[in-house]
Write an enzyme that holds these catalytic residues in place. Sequence first.
Site, PDB file in Angstrom:
ATOM      1  N   ILE A  49       0.838  -1.210   0.000  1.00  0.00           N
ATOM      2  CA  ILE A  49       0.000   0.000   0.000  1.00  0.00           C
ATOM      3  C   ILE A  49       0.875   1.264   0.000  1.00  0.00           C
ATOM      4  O   ILE A  49       0.621   2.212  -0.757  1.00  0.00           O
ATOM      5  CB  ILE A  49      -0.977  -0.008   1.199  1.00  0.00           C
ATOM      6  N   ALA A  84     -11.382   1.988   3.416  1.00  0.00           N
ATOM      7  CA  ALA A  84     -10.344   2.180   2.392  1.00  0.00           C
ATOM      8  C   ALA A  84     -10.266   0.992   1.433  1.00  0.00           C
ATOM      9  O   ALA A  84      -9.981   1.150   0.253  1.00  0.00           O
ATOM     10  CB  ALA A  84      -8.995   2.429   3.059  1.00  0.00           C
ATOM     11  N   PHE A  85     -10.545  -0.206   1.932  1.00  0.00           N
ATOM     12  CA  PHE A  85     -10.446  -1.414   1.093  1.00  0.00           C
ATOM     13  C   PHE A  85     -11.652  -1.580   0.182  1.00  0.00           C
ATOM     14  O   PHE A  85     -11.656  -2.450  -0.682  1.00  0.00           O
ATOM     15  CB  PHE A  85     -10.361  -2.664   1.996  1.00  0.00           C
ATOM     16  N   GLU A 127     -12.231   0.800  17.308  1.00  0.00           N
ATOM     17  CA  GLU A 127     -13.248   0.732  16.252  1.00  0.00           C
ATOM     18  C   GLU A 127     -14.142  -0.490  16.311  1.00  0.00           C
ATOM     19  O   GLU A 127     -15.265  -0.476  15.797  1.00  0.00           O
ATOM     20  CB  GLU A 127     -12.590   0.809  14.856  1.00  0.00           C
ATOM     21  N   ARG A 151      -3.913   0.917  10.804  1.00  0.00           N
ATOM     22  CA  ARG A 151      -4.584   0.332  11.972  1.00  0.00           C
ATOM     23  C   ARG A 151      -4.663   1.403  13.060  1.00  0.00           C
ATOM     24  O   ARG A 151      -3.704   2.170  13.270  1.00  0.00           O
ATOM     25  CB  ARG A 151      -3.821  -0.882  12.517  1.00  0.00           C
ATOM     26  N   HIS A 203     -13.387   2.511   8.266  1.00  0.00           N
ATOM     27  CA  HIS A 203     -12.609   1.385   7.712  1.00  0.00           C
ATOM     28  C   HIS A 203     -13.127   1.003   6.321  1.00  0.00           C
ATOM     29  O   HIS A 203     -13.469  -0.157   6.065  1.00  0.00           O
ATOM     30  CB  HIS A 203     -12.661   0.179   8.665  1.00  0.00           C
TER      31      HIS A 203
END
Length: 341
Positions: free
Chosen positions: A164, A306-307, A272, A243, A304
Amino acid sequence: MSVIASQTGNKIAFFSTQPYDKSFFNKYNSDFGFELDFFETQLNPQTATLIQDCAIVCVFVNDIVNEAVIKQLAAKKVRIIALRCAGFNNVDLEAAKKYNLKVCRVPAYSPQAVAEHAMAMILTLNRKTHKAYNRVREQNFSLNGLLGFDLFGKTIGIIGTGNIGKAFAKIALGFGCKVLAYDIVTNDEMIKDGVEFVSLETIFKSSDIISLHCPLNDQTKHIINKDSIALMKDSVMIINTSRGGLIETACVIEGLKEGKIGYLGIDVYEQEEKLFFRDLSADIIQDDAIQRLMSFPNVLVTAHQAFFTNEALTQIALVTFNNIKLLLTDNDIEHKAGLLV
Ligand code: NAD
């Protein structure tokens, strides 16, 4: 057929599933023919009891896979823990080894998805498009408060230059930024592209924007803390798509209050697992730190995501199934980066 497959069939118990998980895994299962059992709940010591006659458990980022859970899985004859994500900080690998469970992950499903989201956060925080969107819908066409800066020529510091971080560096170079990087291993290809590998201290001292792309482990936990923030440029922008535990939240809140941190973009948050991936719009949130963070005008929180692209979800489903298939048929996937234990 392998010992694993003959003993317990080919049923996979999925935890923390959302409608999109079901949709992508069902779609791509036609080539594999597994029996799929989807649970919405997180895997933890209480919910592990849901697993019945099943050799494979598929988990995501906030499932709890500690020794207590692994012991229960082993007692239920689970043999494979398949992570449908890249990070594996939530799995006790030593315990998995002890109880003879295989653990695999999806090491690189779409680095671009996460890298592009990191850049989206930078552009949003800088050019305030989220505020402009709301403003014009109320017929407010004023520009006051929307002033940004040119990214061109700014210094971006990247911590962690794996899949990444490398993809993000390319994007940053494309914007005409000076790119500094810190990793425990340097990358010659990136150096050729124009990235300068420097010390962590130099990243903190010299970057206008710092983007975190290293895994969470004992060395990186709270890498953004009181001392590192003190070294940073005034009004620095910090982006975390990696993370939550990389950032010591209380210190970042102090930095924002003092104005030392000018912008914060987080796609991940230390606590989270109690919040993300669910609709809590009618609840009273008990987590004061996230509420404080969300109250700052210069903080952008995404949950969360981004993926979360079509390409990434396709790869996640295919690679997860393939990892499991290889393990079930006793194929050696040692040399394929997916096998952790
Ligand atoms: P990767 O394994 O390809 O790269 C990680 C890099 O970090 C490696 O180059 C490694 O050498 C480096 N590193 C390890 N320890 C370090 C240290 N102490 N200091 C500096 N660098 C160190 O992983 P990746 O695919 O690039 O993913 C990076 C992280 O992104 C994952 O660990 C995961 O936590 C996170 N992630 C988040 C999302 C999301 O949706 N937000 C999606 C995928 C991955």
